[in-house]
Design a protein around this motif. Structure first.
Motif, PDB file in Angstrom:
ATOM      1  N   GLN A   1     -29.597  48.238  -0.945  1.00 28.91           N
ATOM      2  CA  GLN A   1     -29.409  47.215  -1.941  1.00 28.91           C
ATOM      3  C   GLN A   1     -30.191  45.972  -1.538  1.00 28.91           C
ATOM      4  O   GLN A   1     -30.592  45.829  -0.390  1.00 28.91           O
ATOM      5  N   LEU A   2     -30.360  45.070  -2.503  1.00 28.93           N
ATOM      6  CA  LEU A   2     -31.139  43.866  -2.254  1.00 28.93           C
ATOM      7  C   LEU A   2     -30.445  42.987  -1.223  1.00 28.93           C
ATOM      8  O   LEU A   2     -29.257  42.703  -1.323  1.00 28.93           O
ATOM      9  N   GLN A   3     -31.220  42.579  -0.226  1.00 29.44           N
ATOM     10  CA  GLN A   3     -30.721  41.637   0.784  1.00 29.44           C
ATOM     11  C   GLN A   3     -31.760  40.563   1.019  1.00 29.44           C
ATOM     12  O   GLN A   3     -32.956  40.860   1.100  1.00 29.44           O
ATOM     13  N   LEU A   4     -31.286  39.341   1.102  1.00 32.93           N
ATOM     14  CA  LEU A   4     -32.158  38.216   1.400  1.00 32.93           C
ATOM     15  C   LEU A   4     -31.513  37.444   2.539  1.00 32.93           C
ATOM     16  O   LEU A   4     -30.378  36.969   2.407  1.00 32.93           O
ATOM     17  N   VAL A   5     -32.211  37.362   3.660  1.00 33.33           N
ATOM     18  CA  VAL A   5     -31.677  36.721   4.854  1.00 33.33           C
ATOM     19  C   VAL A   5     -32.560  35.530   5.202  1.00 33.33           C
ATOM     20  O   VAL A   5     -33.738  35.692   5.507  1.00 33.33           O
ATOM     21  N   GLN A   6     -31.954  34.361   5.151  1.00 30.95           N
ATOM     22  CA  GLN A   6     -32.699  33.127   5.378  1.00 30.95           C
ATOM     23  C   GLN A   6     -32.580  32.654   6.818  1.00 30.95           C
ATOM     24  O   GLN A   6     -31.608  32.945   7.513  1.00 30.95           O
ATOM     25  N   SER A   7     -33.584  31.913   7.225  1.00 36.14           N
ATOM     26  CA  SER A   7     -33.554  31.225   8.513  1.00 36.14           C
ATOM     27  C   SER A   7     -34.267  29.892   8.360  1.00 36.14           C
ATOM     28  O   SER A   7     -35.049  29.694   7.424  1.00 36.14           O
ATOM     29  N   GLY A   8     -34.000  29.010   9.290  1.00 34.63           N
ATOM     30  CA  GLY A   8     -34.566  27.673   9.219  1.00 34.63           C
ATOM     31  C   GLY A   8     -33.533  26.690   8.700  1.00 34.63           C
ATOM     32  O   GLY A   8     -32.379  27.025   8.503  1.00 34.63           O
ATOM     33  N   GLY A   9     -33.974  25.491   8.432  1.00 34.98           N
ATOM     34  CA  GLY A   9     -33.075  24.443   8.001  1.00 34.98           C
ATOM     35  C   GLY A   9     -32.589  23.617   9.174  1.00 34.98           C
ATOM     36  O   GLY A   9     -32.956  23.857  10.318  1.00 34.98           O
ATOM     37  N   GLY A  10     -31.766  22.617   8.877  1.00 36.00           N
ATOM     38  CA  GLY A  10     -31.223  21.769   9.926  1.00 36.00           C
ATOM     39  C   GLY A  10     -31.290  20.312   9.555  1.00 36.00           C
ATOM     40  O   GLY A  10     -31.454  19.946   8.391  1.00 36.00           O
ATOM     41  N   LEU A  11     -31.181  19.493  10.590  1.00 34.40           N
ATOM     42  CA  LEU A  11     -31.199  18.039  10.418  1.00 34.40           C
ATOM     43  C   LEU A  11     -32.568  17.504  10.818  1.00 34.40           C
ATOM     44  O   LEU A  11     -33.086  17.860  11.885  1.00 34.40           O
ATOM     45  N   VAL A  12     -33.121  16.661   9.985  1.00 32.05           N
ATOM     46  CA  VAL A  12     -34.437  16.095  10.260  1.00 32.05           C
ATOM     47  C   VAL A  12     -34.460  14.652   9.771  1.00 32.05           C
ATOM     48  O   VAL A  12     -33.753  14.305   8.817  1.00 32.05           O
ATOM     49  N   TYR A  95     -31.837  27.946  -1.298  1.00 36.68           N
ATOM     50  CA  TYR A  95     -31.677  29.384  -1.450  1.00 36.68           C
ATOM     51  C   TYR A  95     -32.995  30.013  -1.875  1.00 36.68           C
ATOM     52  O   TYR A  95     -33.737  29.436  -2.677  1.00 36.68           O
ATOM     53  N   CYS A  96     -33.246  31.208  -1.377  1.00 42.41           N
ATOM     54  CA  CYS A  96     -34.345  32.011  -1.894  1.00 42.41           C
ATOM     55  C   CYS A  96     -33.761  33.040  -2.861  1.00 42.41           C
ATOM     56  O   CYS A  96     -32.618  33.490  -2.691  1.00 42.41           O
ATOM     57  N   ALA A  97     -34.534  33.375  -3.866  1.00 38.99           N
ATOM     58  CA  ALA A  97     -34.051  34.328  -4.858  1.00 38.99           C
ATOM     59  C   ALA A  97     -35.219  34.928  -5.612  1.00 38.99           C
ATOM     60  O   ALA A  97     -36.233  34.242  -5.828  1.00 38.99           O
ATOM     61  N   PRO A  98     -35.102  36.154  -6.046  1.00 38.55           N
ATOM     62  CA  PRO A  98     -36.117  36.715  -6.931  1.00 38.55           C
ATOM     63  C   PRO A  98     -35.959  36.114  -8.321  1.00 38.55           C
ATOM     64  O   PRO A  98     -34.841  35.854  -8.772  1.00 38.55           O
ATOM     65  N   ARG A 109     -29.239  36.236  -4.018  1.00 34.04           N
ATOM     66  CA  ARG A 109     -29.868  35.086  -3.369  1.00 34.04           C
ATOM     67  C   ARG A 109     -29.637  35.170  -1.866  1.00 34.04           C
ATOM     68  O   ARG A 109     -28.787  35.964  -1.412  1.00 34.04           O
ATOM     69  N   GLY A 110     -30.379  34.382  -1.111  1.00 38.27           N
ATOM     70  CA  GLY A 110     -30.113  34.276   0.310  1.00 38.27           C
ATOM     71  C   GLY A 110     -28.796  33.572   0.554  1.00 38.27           C
ATOM     72  O   GLY A 110     -28.164  33.047  -0.376  1.00 38.27           O
ATOM     73  N   GLN A 111     -28.416  33.545   1.822  1.00 39.02           N
ATOM     74  CA  GLN A 111     -27.113  32.976   2.164  1.00 39.02           C
ATOM     75  C   GLN A 111     -27.104  31.451   2.131  1.00 39.02           C
ATOM     76  O   GLN A 111     -26.057  30.830   2.201  1.00 39.02           O
TER      77      GLN A 111
END
Length: 119
Positions: A1-12, A95-98, A109-111
């Protein structure tokens, strides 16, 4: 099934940079337009950027144009968002999403990646 796994982000700090990544599986990634969308606390969902299949034409919201860059690597099934010149108003969950057009947060969508821009 479709899975979207995000990484990155934070405080800047304002003016800083971050890169978001989205690993996609379960679909023929190269055949889908992909987008980044964001939602700030108490705010409506905002589409940020999209990238086409094929020629990888890119599209940006006026609020991020010239500062953010979307890209994709079809060989790796990866979507990216390079965010430069970050502003406090960019603070949101990303979020990422198709797809290209979203009236509500899509089911697929991603988490979510928390981005906080603050000094």
């Amino acid at each position: 099934q479709l899975q979207l796994v995000q990484s990155g982000g934070g405080l800047v700090q304002p003016g800083g940079s971050l890169r978001l990544s989205c690993a996609v599986s379960g679909i023929t990634f190269s055949g889908y337009v992909m987008s980044w969308i964001r939602q700030a606390p108490g705010q409506e969902l905002e589409w940020v950027s999209a990238i086409n299949t094929g020629d990888s034409t890119t599209y940006y919201a006026d609020s991020v144009k010239g500062r953010f860059t979307i890209s994709r690597d079809n060989a790796k099934n990866m979507l990216y968002l390079q965010m430069n010149g970050l502003k406090p108003e960019d603070t949101a969950v990303y979020y990422c999403a198709p797809g290209r057009y979203f009236s509500t947060l899509p089911a697929h969508r991603g988490q979510g990646s928390h981005v906080t821009v603050s000094s």
